[in-house]
Motif scaffolding. Sequence first.
Motif, PDB file in Angstrom:
ATOM      1  N   UNK A 135       0.825  -1.209   0.000  1.00  0.00           N
ATOM      2  CA  UNK A 135       0.000   0.000   0.000  1.00  0.00           C
ATOM      3  C   UNK A 135       0.860   1.260   0.000  1.00  0.00           C
ATOM      4  N   UNK A 136       1.960   1.232   0.766  1.00  0.00           N
ATOM      5  CA  UNK A 136       2.840   2.393   0.825  1.00  0.00           C
ATOM      6  C   UNK A 136       3.495   2.665  -0.526  1.00  0.00           C
ATOM      7  N   UNK A 137       3.949   1.608  -1.202  1.00  0.00           N
ATOM      8  CA  UNK A 137       4.573   1.776  -2.516  1.00  0.00           C
ATOM      9  C   UNK A 137       3.582   2.355  -3.524  1.00  0.00           C
ATOM     10  N   UNK A 138       2.361   1.814  -3.513  1.00  0.00           N
ATOM     11  CA  UNK A 138       1.341   2.283  -4.463  1.00  0.00           C
ATOM     12  C   UNK A 138       0.968   3.733  -4.198  1.00  0.00           C
ATOM     13  N   UNK A 139       0.793   4.092  -2.930  1.00  0.00           N
ATOM     14  CA  UNK A 139       0.430   5.464  -2.603  1.00  0.00           C
ATOM     15  C   UNK A 139       1.568   6.423  -2.949  1.00  0.00           C
ATOM     16  N   UNK A 140       2.804   6.001  -2.708  1.00  0.00           N
ATOM     17  CA  UNK A 140       3.941   6.861  -3.025  1.00  0.00           C
ATOM     18  C   UNK A 140       3.948   7.212  -4.513  1.00  0.00           C
ATOM     19  N   UNK A 141       3.731   6.219  -5.366  1.00  0.00           N
ATOM     20  CA  UNK A 141       3.709   6.467  -6.807  1.00  0.00           C
ATOM     21  C   UNK A 141       2.537   7.363  -7.192  1.00  0.00           C
ATOM     22  N   UNK A 142       1.368   7.114  -6.590  1.00  0.00           N
ATOM     23  CA  UNK A 142       0.194   7.949  -6.887  1.00  0.00           C
ATOM     24  C   UNK A 142       0.436   9.403  -6.512  1.00  0.00           C
TER      25      UNK A 142
END
Length: 413
Positions: free
Chosen positions: A332-339
Motif C-alpha cells: 500500500x505504501x509503494x502504491x500510494x507513493x507512486x500515486x
Amino acid sequence: MLNPAHRAMGLQVFKDLGYVREMAPTEEPPHDDRPPVTSFDAFGHEASAPLEQPSATEKLAWLDLSALDGQAVPERKWAIKDRVPLRQAGLFSGEGGTGKSIIELMKNVAHVTAKDWLGTLPEPGPAFYLGAEDDQDEIHIRLAAIAKHYDATFKDLADGGLRVLPLLGQDATLVAATKGGKVEVTGLYHRLYEAAGDIKPRNISVDTLSRAFSGNEIDRVQVYAFAMHMQALAKVADGSVTVLSHPSLQGINSGSGLSGSTAWHGAFRFRQYLKAAKSEDSEQPDNDLRELEFKKNQYGPRGETLVLRYQRGLFLPEGGASSLDKLAREGRADELFLDLLRRFADQGRNVSATPTAPNFAPTAFAADPDAKRVGLRKPDLKDAMERLFSAGKVHVENYGRPSRPASRLAVKP
C-alpha cells in the motif's frame, strides 16, 4: 514390549510432571499375539497399578533454595534455538493443504543434515516422521524436493538418522480414551517410545492429531493426558515432539488455529499455526504465500511470524518479510507513493529524494490527507521510496535551464 529401563524412565516422567507421587511395581502383561495396550487414567496412572497412599506424616519434598547459592544457573536447552525447547511437545496446526507436512519434513531434514530451517539452525541429530495422511510415493516426492534443496541424497538422510513411517490406511492411533475416561497408550506408542529411547531423535513428527488421538478433543482432561504422553516421548528421546493438527472452523475464523478445547494451547509448551493469505472477502486465493505464526513459545520470543513462499516443492522465507500484514502495508505504501508522486508532478509541485531538502518527498507525502487516512507516516514512505528506487520504478531527473540546473524525483517511464 518396553524394556525395564524405558518403563522406569516413563514412570519418572509422570513423577517429574507432578501427576504421580509414587507408583506400586507393575507386572508385565501376559504374552499374546496382539500389540500390547496399557491403560492409564486421565492423569497417566496405570489402571492396573493403584497409587500408594502417602502417610499423613510424610513430609513434602520442598526444593532447597538455599543450596542453589553459588551453583551455576542451568542453560536452557533447545531443539531449535528460541523456537522449539528440548524435551517438550508442541502443536503445529494449519488448514488442510497449506503445507504443514512439507514444512515439518523440511525441519526433520534440517536436523539430520545440520542445515538451516527457516532462518534457524536446528540441533543436529536423528528425526522421526510418522505420516498418516500421505502414501509412500507422495512422501518420496516431497522428500526428493527437500533433499535437492539441502544438497543431500536419500542415503545422506538415512545415514543422518531420518526415519519415516508411512501409516496411510493403517491404524495410527497412539493414544485412545475408553468410555470410562481412562487414557490408553497403544502398541504403536510402545514401539515408538522404545525406538525414541534407543535412537534419541531430536524431533518426532506425528502427522496428524486426528489419526494419533482417538479421544475427545474437547475434553480438557483427555487433552492434557494426550499431551503428557507426547511429552513422555520427548523426554525419553531427549528431543522434541511436534504434533500436526487441523483447526476447527471456529479456530480458523478466530485466528487461534485450535480445534476443540482451549486446553490444546495450555497443554503444549510451543505452538505454531500455518495459514494462507486471505483476500478481503475471506476466500482463499490461489497463491503461494503462507504465514507461519509462532503462537506460543513458553521459554522464548512470542508472536514471531514468518512469510513463506512455495517454490520448487517447498516453502522458503519470502524476502525477509516478517508477516503478511507487513507485506500488505508495504504494498500500500509503494502504491500510494507512486500515486502521490504523479499527482504532485501534475500539479507542478516538485519533490526531492534528498533527506535534507525542504521538499523531501516522504515528508511532503506524509502530510497529504490520503497518507494520513491510511496511517502511513514519513518512515513508511521513506522505506517505500527506497524500495521503488531498488525496483527501478522511480529516478532522479534533471530539469531547468543549463545555467540553473535542478533535479526532482519522478516516476520512471
